[in-house]
Design a protein around this motif. Structure first.
Motif, short mmCIF file in Angstrom:
data_model
loop_
_atom_site.label_atom_id
_atom_site.label_comp_id
_atom_site.label_asym_id
_atom_site.label_seq_id
_atom_site.Cartn_x
_atom_site.Cartn_y
_atom_site.Cartn_z
N PRO A 63 38.07 59.89 11.98
CA PRO A 63 36.96 60.05 12.85
C PRO A 63 37.28 59.70 14.16
N PRO A 64 36.68 60.36 15.07
CA PRO A 64 36.89 60.10 16.62
C PRO A 64 37.32 58.75 17.16
N ALA A 65 36.19 57.76 16.85
CA ALA A 65 36.51 56.40 17.15
C ALA A 65 37.94 56.01 16.86
N GLN A 66 38.17 56.15 15.41
CA GLN A 66 39.20 55.60 14.96
C GLN A 66 40.53 56.14 15.51
N ARG A 67 40.24 57.39 15.71
CA ARG A 67 41.53 58.24 16.31
C ARG A 67 41.78 57.91 17.64
N SER A 68 40.84 57.56 18.51
CA SER A 68 40.80 57.11 19.59
C SER A 68 41.54 55.69 19.99
N ILE A 69 41.16 54.93 19.02
CA ILE A 69 41.72 53.56 18.89
C ILE A 69 43.30 53.63 18.72
N VAL A 70 43.69 54.69 17.74
CA VAL A 70 45.28 54.56 17.46
C VAL A 70 45.72 55.06 18.60
N THR A 93 35.60 47.20 21.04
CA THR A 93 34.49 47.53 21.36
C THR A 93 34.21 49.07 20.73
N VAL A 94 35.23 49.89 20.82
CA VAL A 94 35.10 51.11 20.47
C VAL A 94 34.86 51.11 18.98
N ALA A 95 35.52 50.22 18.16
CA ALA A 95 35.31 50.07 16.87
C ALA A 95 34.08 49.78 16.31
N ALA A 96 33.39 48.49 17.19
CA ALA A 96 32.20 48.32 16.88
C ALA A 96 31.03 49.55 16.81
N LEU A 97 31.26 50.11 18.14
CA LEU A 97 30.41 51.29 18.33
C LEU A 97 30.56 52.28 17.30
N GLY A 98 31.71 52.57 16.79
CA GLY A 98 32.21 53.40 15.74
C GLY A 98 31.36 53.05 14.49
N GLN A 99 31.46 51.98 14.27
CA GLN A 99 30.79 51.41 12.99
C GLN A 99 29.22 51.37 13.24
N LEU A 100 28.72 51.10 14.40
CA LEU A 100 27.17 51.27 14.66
C LEU A 100 26.79 52.94 14.25
N VAL A 101 27.62 53.61 15.00
CA VAL A 101 27.25 55.02 14.81
C VAL A 101 27.49 55.54 13.18
N THR A 148 45.95 42.60 14.31
CA THR A 148 45.01 41.41 13.66
C THR A 148 43.72 41.14 14.43
N ILE A 149 43.65 41.22 15.56
CA ILE A 149 42.27 41.27 16.16
C ILE A 149 41.39 41.94 15.61
N LEU A 150 41.87 43.60 15.58
CA LEU A 150 40.88 44.56 15.21
C LEU A 150 40.46 44.21 13.81
N GLY A 193 38.58 49.79 7.21
CA GLY A 193 39.27 48.75 6.73
C GLY A 193 40.86 48.77 6.88
N ALA A 194 41.26 50.20 6.67
CA ALA A 194 42.68 50.68 6.81
C ALA A 194 43.20 50.55 8.01
N LEU A 195 42.33 50.65 9.17
CA LEU A 195 42.58 51.03 10.44
C LEU A 195 43.71 50.12 11.10
N PRO A 196 43.87 48.78 10.91
CA PRO A 196 44.89 48.02 11.59
C PRO A 196 46.20 48.35 10.85
N GLU A 197 46.53 48.79 9.74
CA GLU A 197 47.60 49.18 9.16
C GLU A 197 48.06 50.33 9.61
N VAL A 198 47.01 51.33 9.76
CA VAL A 198 47.61 52.71 10.37
C VAL A 198 47.88 52.62 11.86
N ILE A 199 47.34 51.54 12.53
CA ILE A 199 47.83 51.39 13.95
C ILE A 199 49.23 50.83 13.91
N VAL A 200 49.59 49.71 13.00
CA VAL A 200 50.89 49.31 12.80
C VAL A 200 52.04 50.39 12.68
N GLU A 201 51.52 51.40 11.64
CA GLU A 201 52.59 52.46 11.58
C GLU A 201 52.66 53.49 12.47
N ALA A 202 51.58 53.72 13.16
CA ALA A 202 51.63 54.62 14.39
C ALA A 202 52.35 54.02 15.52
#
Length: 346
Positions: free
Chosen positions: A296-303, A153-161, A21-23, A174-183
């Motif tokens: 992408p690496p930032a999203q994969r790293s967050i999961v 912070t990783v997400a913000a940097l990923g979006q900046l990049v 939810t925070i992400l 946009g789908a990352l929070p749901e991907v995290i819940v599933e993982a």
């Protein structure tokens, strides 16, 4: 229902459970923050220094990897490794989730005037005040160890990049929070079982490819700082040059792809002592595995990071030690944070 408190006041377990939810809020709101920032000023620099200390240094890893892949001359620094008064780059972007890290503030002050960027979780801070361009997550709820503040912070940097390299933020955020819940749901049984092993060993090695090494560095910090378990986060190629040698009473977490998959078979007791985060083709090399989505690496790293935070929770339950909730539970130091009203010295 437990109410989440402002930055650095919420128990670790509550933040981790609320992390999707925070992400979701960060990935939805931060692109607007980027649209208001003069990003061209950063992009035009000949070379750029990304700097942060502790978990903030770990948070920079995926962004630096992607920028280097795109041909950008960018360096990652702990801030403390910089000579006093020298930023060694045309532009500097520092990360400090509290916005109060002493070394980070010093690195920012040493940067060329007009080329000082900062990313913090805190809405108002000495680091943000000292920057020419201050970006903030808006003071998202976080624990005393970096959890949602780290992944945000990783997400913000990923979006900046994304903006830097392609001109727009990737729609997959946009789908990352749901991907995290599933993982987290898919990995629950593996995490619980591997936690039994981690609770019985002398140390933990967390090893990852260069694109994902931030997840390894942060997980090692959580285990050591949060639970008092000796742990080290290492990039895979560095790990192959010596650190993998010591004894058998070590749990190992590997995060990556081909080389990390090969490494499983080169370690003692791979069927009982290794947790592997990788793609589906390699995952079955150990019974303890978590399939990482192709992102992408930032999203994969967050999961990977969020799943590892759940591992920390599970290990804590087994050893009867929770992540500290007050500063009194940490070793006392008096020179790592500056006061909120510090003289900026610009």
């Amino acid at each position: 229902m437990i109410e989440l408190q402002p930055f650095s006041r919420t128990p670790f377990a509550d933040v981790v459970r609320a992390e999707p939810t925070i992400l979701a809020e960060v990935v939805q709101t931060f692109p607007e923050t980027l649209r208001a920032a003069p990003l061209d000023d950063l992009v035009r620099a000949r070379d750029v220094l990304f700097a942060g200390i502790g978990a903030s240094h770990a948070a920079l890893a995926a962004a630096v990897h992607v920028l280097r892949t795109a041909g950008v001359r960018v360096h990652r620094s702990t801030c403390a490794d910089l000579p006093a008064g020298s930023a060694l780059a045309d532009a500097v972007l520092v990360v400090s989730q509290s916005g109060r890290s002493t070394e980070t503030l010093a690195a920012l002050r040493a940067a060329p005037a007009g080329h000082r960027w900062a990313l913090t979780n805190a809405s108002v801070s000495p680091v943000g005040n000292a920057a020419d361009v201050a970006l903030s997550l808006g003071g998202q709820p976080d624990s005393l160890v970096s959890s949602a503040g780290y992944t945000g912070t990783v997400a913000a940097l990923g979006q900046l990049v994304d903006r830097w390299t392609t001109g727009s933020v990737a729609g997959s955020w946009g789908a990352l929070p749901e991907v995290i819940v599933e993982a987290v749901d898919r990995s629950r049984a593996v995490v619980e079982a591997f936690a039994d092993h981690v609770a019985s060993v002398a140390a933990v090695d967390v090893v990852a490819s260069s694109a994902l090494v931030g997840a390894a560095e942060n997980a090692a910090l959580l285990l050591r700082e949060g639970l008092g378990i000796p742990a080290t986060g290492t990039e895979t190629r560095m790990y192959l040059h010596g650190p993998l040698v010591p004894g058998r009473n070590v749990a190992r977490v590997l995060i990556g792809d081909d080389r990390e998959g090969r490494l499983v078979g080169e370690l003692p007791d791979p069927d009982t002592s290794v947790l592997l985060f990788t793609g589906p083709a390699l995952a079955a090399r150990t019974p303890f595995h978590v399939v990482l989505p192709d992102l992408p690496p930032a999203q994969r790293s967050i999961v990977a990071t969020v799943v590892l935070q759940h591992l920390v929770l599970a290990v804590g339950e087994r050893i009867g030690r929770g992540v500290p909730t007050t500063l009194d539970e940490f070793p006392t130091t008096d020179d790592t944070k500056v006061g909120i009203n510090v003289e900026l010295g610009r």
